[in-house]
Motif scaffolding. Structure first.
Motif, PDB file in Angstrom:
ATOM      1  N   ASP A 227       4.430   2.097  -9.915  1.00  0.00           N
ATOM      2  CA  ASP A 227       4.661   3.534  -9.850  1.00  0.00           C
ATOM      3  C   ASP A 227       5.990   3.795  -9.155  1.00  0.00           C
ATOM      4  O   ASP A 227       6.651   2.882  -8.625  1.00  0.00           O
ATOM      5  CB  ASP A 227       3.520   4.207  -9.088  1.00  0.00           C
ATOM      6  CG  ASP A 227       3.453   5.722  -9.314  1.00  0.00           C
ATOM      7  OD1 ASP A 227       4.296   6.254 -10.068  1.00  0.00           O
ATOM      8  OD2 ASP A 227       2.572   6.370  -8.729  1.00  0.00           O
TER       9      ASP A 227
ATOM     10  N   GLN B 101       5.566  -0.993 -15.829  1.00  0.00           N
ATOM     11  CA  GLN B 101       4.660  -2.114 -15.581  1.00  0.00           C
ATOM     12  C   GLN B 101       4.916  -3.257 -16.559  1.00  0.00           C
ATOM     13  O   GLN B 101       4.862  -4.430 -16.180  1.00  0.00           O
ATOM     14  CB  GLN B 101       3.215  -1.629 -15.662  1.00  0.00           C
ATOM     15  CG  GLN B 101       2.868  -0.624 -14.571  1.00  0.00           C
ATOM     16  CD  GLN B 101       1.426  -0.124 -14.643  1.00  0.00           C
ATOM     17  OE1 GLN B 101       0.619  -0.629 -15.410  1.00  0.00           O
ATOM     18  NE2 GLN B 101       1.109   0.882 -13.841  1.00  0.00           N
TER      19      GLN B 101
ATOM     20  N   SER C 126      -0.261   5.826 -13.139  1.00  0.00           N
ATOM     21  CA  SER C 126       0.538   6.094 -11.943  1.00  0.00           C
ATOM     22  C   SER C 126       0.145   7.432 -11.322  1.00  0.00           C
ATOM     23  O   SER C 126      -0.212   8.380 -12.019  1.00  0.00           O
ATOM     24  CB  SER C 126       2.027   6.119 -12.304  1.00  0.00           C
ATOM     25  OG  SER C 126       2.323   7.224 -13.130  1.00  0.00           O
TER      26      SER C 126
END
Length: 441
Positions: free
Chosen positions: A74, A56, A354
């Motif tokens: 993810d 991220q 995630s």
């Protein structure tokens, strides 16, 4: 090459905790080279990461977008139609290459625009790897110190490439050796712990057992011993000392190739790590300052960025606008800023756990007892920090009841510009194996 066209080198250090660095903490002797290097650079005291784990964060660094905007959150997510800074600089005639060995960086299309060289293991089979581990132990090395050795191979790849690279270039190097499991090379494992080589090796094995119980830690049912945590911290310090030497070797390569004086060098930690604070080991389920307030050093021999220690609030995703601006290229509108010409009152962090990581937690754990899976932050200082749990619609942090911070975070969320993802992807077996080794899958 003219001084108007600088080279750019970005060095990302995984799991680089700010308060464990000599640059920010005089009581630490982990990064003496970076401390000296920082005296000739811009050092940012209040650099905030847009999230707290690699995929991220780097999705934001390369695009200037916050995680909810780029939506690469993810396994399987792929960056949509928005240019990375590598793509923009490539169009401007820059040679763009990247080097490293973290599987998340090879997922989701976030390295788009870079010609990536993945650092492959030199072992062709598990028996070869086991034999090398035994050799390392005979040489007095911790048996898993080859993890840091892969950073050395990354730098060798960079060194071989830079000698054949035409300027201008924009290169990216990711150093992964401070990521768990912490297994520093000799002599640095000895520098911060009094344990014998056997004791160090036993702790490295113990780290796996402790990490397998992170679910129990998150819900408060397990806590590692004080001794184990102390050794883990000391081995982490040794890893940072290794990283410090690796950064120094990268700088020496630039000098040897006679490109140092026209290369803007950006060094940052993508996030920190927790060592038992708030029942967290690693960098999930938390947005503590130990994770999101990160090191950021920019060395600019072209004098576009002045040297000094700055207390301005900056975000890692601001590197997008800043790097593009430094090279004179144009960038698309984003919610990031060029830190040379703009300032911000508040930084924002968007963490989403995630699904792949949650699935790794033992099924014996009551998932309802886990910390909030989404945690958003408005940050102005350690004491002026708001944490919002959107699924629970609750606030926390020292600024939990501050109307100004609440309004600021809500307004920021409203102005986010979400881009449409491309089709999902399936990770290769090599990437999956890498992420399994790092404890993600």
């Amino acid at each position: 090459m003219s001084v108007e066209t600088p080279n750019v080198l970005c060095i990302s250090v995984d799991s680089f905790r700010r308060d464990f660095s000599s640059v920010y903490n005089d009581s630490e002797n982990t990064t003496p080279f970076l401390k000296e290097f920082g005296e000739q650079s811009a050092v940012y005291n209040n650099a905030i990461s847009p999230s707290c784990w690699t995929l991220q964060v780097h999705g934001s660094v390369f695009t200037g977008l916050y995680p909810p905007e780029h939506s690469v959150l993810d396994e399987g997510d792929v960056l949509g139609n928005h240019p990375t800074f590598a793509e923009i600089l490539n169009e401007e005639g820059y040679n763009t290459q990247s080097f490293g060995h973290n599987g998340w960086l090879e997922a989701g299309g976030i390295l788009r625009g870079f010609d990536h060289t993945s650092t492959e293991p030199v072992f062709n089979s598990k028996p070869e790897a086991i034999l090398e581990l035994l050799r390392q132990t005979r040489r007095g090395e911790p048996f898993a110190s080859w993890i840091l050795q892969r950073d050395n191979w990354t730098i060798e790849n960079f060194s071989q490439s830079i000698g054949q690279t035409q300027s201008p270039f924009c290169h990216f190097i990711h150093l992964n050796g401070a990521h768990w499991p912490y297994a520093p090379q000799s002599p640095h494992y000895k520098q911060f712990t009094s344990k014998t080589l056997l004791g160090v090796n036993l702790n490295i094995i113990r780290q796996r057992s402790i990490y397998d119980k992170r679910g129990e830690m998150y819900v408060g049912d397990y806590k590692p011993s004080t001794g184990d945590l102390k050794t883990i911290k000391d081995l982490y310090r040794g890893c940072l000392r290794n990283i410090d030497q690796y950064v120094e070797s990268i700088i020496e390569i630039l000098k040897a190739e006679d490109v140092y004086d026209n290369t803007i060098i950006v060094i940052f930690g993508d996030h920190g790590d927790n060592f038992g604070e708030d029942n967290i080991l690693g960098h999930q389920f938390s947005v503590a300052d130990s994770l999101i307030r990160v090191p950021l050093i920019i060395h600019d021999p072209t004098d576009r960025i002045k040297n000094g220690v700055f207390s301005d609030i900056v975000q890692l995703n601001d590197l997008y606008e800043t790097i593009i601006g430094l090279t004179g290229a144009d960038s698309p509108d984003t919610n990031s800023i060029d830190i040379r010409t703009e300032t911000r009152d508040t930084a924002y962090t968007y963490y989403s756990a995630s699904t792949s990581f949650i699935n790794k937690i033992s099924e014996d754990i009551d998932r309802d007892r886990l910390p909030p899976k989404k945690q958003f932050v408005a940050w102005q200082s350690p004491d002026d920090k708001l944490i919002y749990y959107p699924d629970e619609e609750e606030y926390a942090g020292p600024g939990y009841d501050c109307d100004e911070l609440q309004d600021s975070l809500m307004q920021h969320q409203r102005q986010l510009q979400r881009i449409k993802q491309q089709k999902s992807e399936t990770l290769s077996d090599d990437i999956k194996e890498n992420l399994e080794q790092m404890g993600y899958l």
